[in-house]
Motif scaffolding. Structure first.
Motif, PDB file in Angstrom:
ATOM      1  N   SER A  50       0.863  -1.190   0.000  1.00  0.00           N
ATOM      2  CA  SER A  50       0.000   0.000   0.000  1.00  0.00           C
ATOM      3  C   SER A  50       0.894   1.234   0.000  1.00  0.00           C
ATOM      4  O   SER A  50       2.101   1.142   0.217  1.00  0.00           O
ATOM      5  N   TYR A  51       0.301   2.406  -0.224  1.00  0.00           N
ATOM      6  CA  TYR A  51       1.072   3.634  -0.153  1.00  0.00           C
ATOM      7  C   TYR A  51       1.723   3.769   1.217  1.00  0.00           C
ATOM      8  O   TYR A  51       2.895   4.118   1.342  1.00  0.00           O
ATOM      9  N   ASN A  52       0.965   3.499   2.259  1.00  0.00           N
ATOM     10  CA  ASN A  52       1.491   3.629   3.609  1.00  0.00           C
ATOM     11  C   ASN A  52       2.620   2.628   3.853  1.00  0.00           C
ATOM     12  O   ASN A  52       3.616   2.936   4.518  1.00  0.00           O
ATOM     13  N   LEU A  55       5.826   3.684   2.050  1.00  0.00           N
ATOM     14  CA  LEU A  55       6.362   4.910   2.621  1.00  0.00           C
ATOM     15  C   LEU A  55       6.711   4.749   4.100  1.00  0.00           C
ATOM     16  O   LEU A  55       6.860   5.733   4.829  1.00  0.00           O
ATOM     17  N   GLY A  59       2.493   7.496   4.950  1.00  0.00           N
ATOM     18  CA  GLY A  59       1.721   7.679   3.732  1.00  0.00           C
ATOM     19  C   GLY A  59       1.256   9.102   3.511  1.00  0.00           C
ATOM     20  O   GLY A  59       1.072   9.531   2.371  1.00  0.00           O
ATOM     21  N   SER A  62       2.933  11.570   0.883  1.00  0.00           N
ATOM     22  CA  SER A  62       2.903  11.345  -0.558  1.00  0.00           C
ATOM     23  C   SER A  62       2.590  12.614  -1.345  1.00  0.00           C
ATOM     24  O   SER A  62       3.242  12.922  -2.342  1.00  0.00           O
ATOM     25  N   ARG A 102       3.025   4.027  -6.929  1.00  0.00           N
ATOM     26  CA  ARG A 102       2.596   5.327  -6.421  1.00  0.00           C
ATOM     27  C   ARG A 102       3.086   6.484  -7.285  1.00  0.00           C
ATOM     28  O   ARG A 102       2.304   7.369  -7.678  1.00  0.00           O
ATOM     29  N   GLN A 106       0.569   8.759  -9.475  1.00  0.00           N
ATOM     30  CA  GLN A 106       0.303  10.136  -9.072  1.00  0.00           C
ATOM     31  C   GLN A 106       1.084  11.174  -9.871  1.00  0.00           C
ATOM     32  O   GLN A 106       0.691  12.339  -9.905  1.00  0.00           O
ATOM     33  N   ASN A 131      -3.240  -1.768  -9.452  1.00  0.00           N
ATOM     34  CA  ASN A 131      -3.590  -0.367  -9.211  1.00  0.00           C
ATOM     35  C   ASN A 131      -3.675   0.426 -10.509  1.00  0.00           C
ATOM     36  O   ASN A 131      -4.579   1.251 -10.698  1.00  0.00           O
TER      37      ASN A 131
END
Length: 272
Positions: A50-52, A55, A59, A62, A102, A106, A131
């Motif tokens: 996941s993003y979290n 990172l 998260g 971001s 990610r 983004q 994703n």
């Protein structure tokens, strides 16, 4: 140039007089560093996809990260991006250390027509593919292209494919030798006016070793030394703004590698 004289330490209290001392200590019996690299991949295989997760539990950073990255990208590749806006050029980027996609999701796919992803952790890369397959409104300019499951130290770049090679939070896993050799291989993968972007954690002095994930956080001086030894021209050297004080500083570098030095793209100059 010879080896860097930077000093460092790890979380166990061990100090190193130079990076060479570290690389000797971490070498396998054959003199290579496969164990170092395998440990890093195993660490990320165990993290949440996941993003979290990618990172490190931060998260929320971001948006800050992407905002400054976009500003630098638009400045450094202004000419190429303007040509793409006019329909005169198809742009291709490579997202290195792509994690769950990610940065592609983004940032990169909003400016490039095709974005390839390179990531050594299979479960993170599989999540990235899922994703990036989701349709969004409004639709971004670009789509995901190839998904390469490999590390930077072993990847072979398709000749002349890329306008941008984006390397974020993964140079810290490379030995100094592989760090420098990367730019020779990456240069062959660039268009004549293509550029390499490196975004990385930076410590104040020397280097800091994290034995948990086999990473090496280098100082700005250490990074610049390696870039110079690799024959790269540093076009931009920019500090990430509004970054949490309890985290390592983050810097962004725009680089022209040896083979691409004849092409001036989109403005230069050093910023501190």
């Amino acid at each position: 140039m010879g080896a860097t004289t930077q000093k460092g330490h790890d979380g166990d209290g061990r100090e190193f007089a130079s990076p060479d001392e570290l690389w000797v200590a971490e070498a396998d019996a054959d003199g290579g560093h496969n164990t170092w690299y395998h440990k890093a991949v195993a660490y990320w295989d165990a993290q949440e996809a996941s993003y979290n997760g990618v990172l490190g539990g931060f998260g929320y950073t971001s948006d800050l990260d992407v905002r400054d990255s976009r500003a630098l990208l638009l400045k450094a590749l202004r000419v190429q991006l303007e040509a793409a806006d006019k329909g005169e050029r198809q742009l291709v980027a490579l997202d290195c250390g792509a994690g769950v996609g990610r940065v592609t999701e983004q940032l990169l796919r909003h400016h490039f027509h095709t974005v390839d992803l390179l990531e050594p952790s299979r479960h993170l890369l599989d999540t990235a593919a899922k994703n990036l397959a989701v349709l969004t409104v409004p639709r971004p300019r670009g789509v995901a292209g190839n998904f390469y499951c490999a590390g930077l130290q072993e990847h072979s770049f398709e000749p002349g494919r890329y306008d941008c090679i984006w390397i974020q939070w993964c140079m810290l896993y490379l030995t100094d030798v592989d760090f420098m050799s990367l730019f020779q291989r990456a240069a062959a993968g660039l268009q004549p006016d293509g550029l390499i972007f490196v975004k990385e954690n930076i410590c104040k002095d020397g280097f800091v070793v994290d034995k948990d994930d086999s990473s090496l956080t280098r100082s700005n001086a250490y990074m610049l030394d390696l870039f110079a030894r690799a024959g790269c021209e540093v076009l931009q050297n920019v500090k990430q703004r509004n970054w949490p004080k309890d985290l390592f500083e983050v810097r962004m570098y725009v680089l022209r590698p040896p083979r691409a030095q004849q092409a001036q793209a989109g403005g230069g100059g050093m910023e501190q």
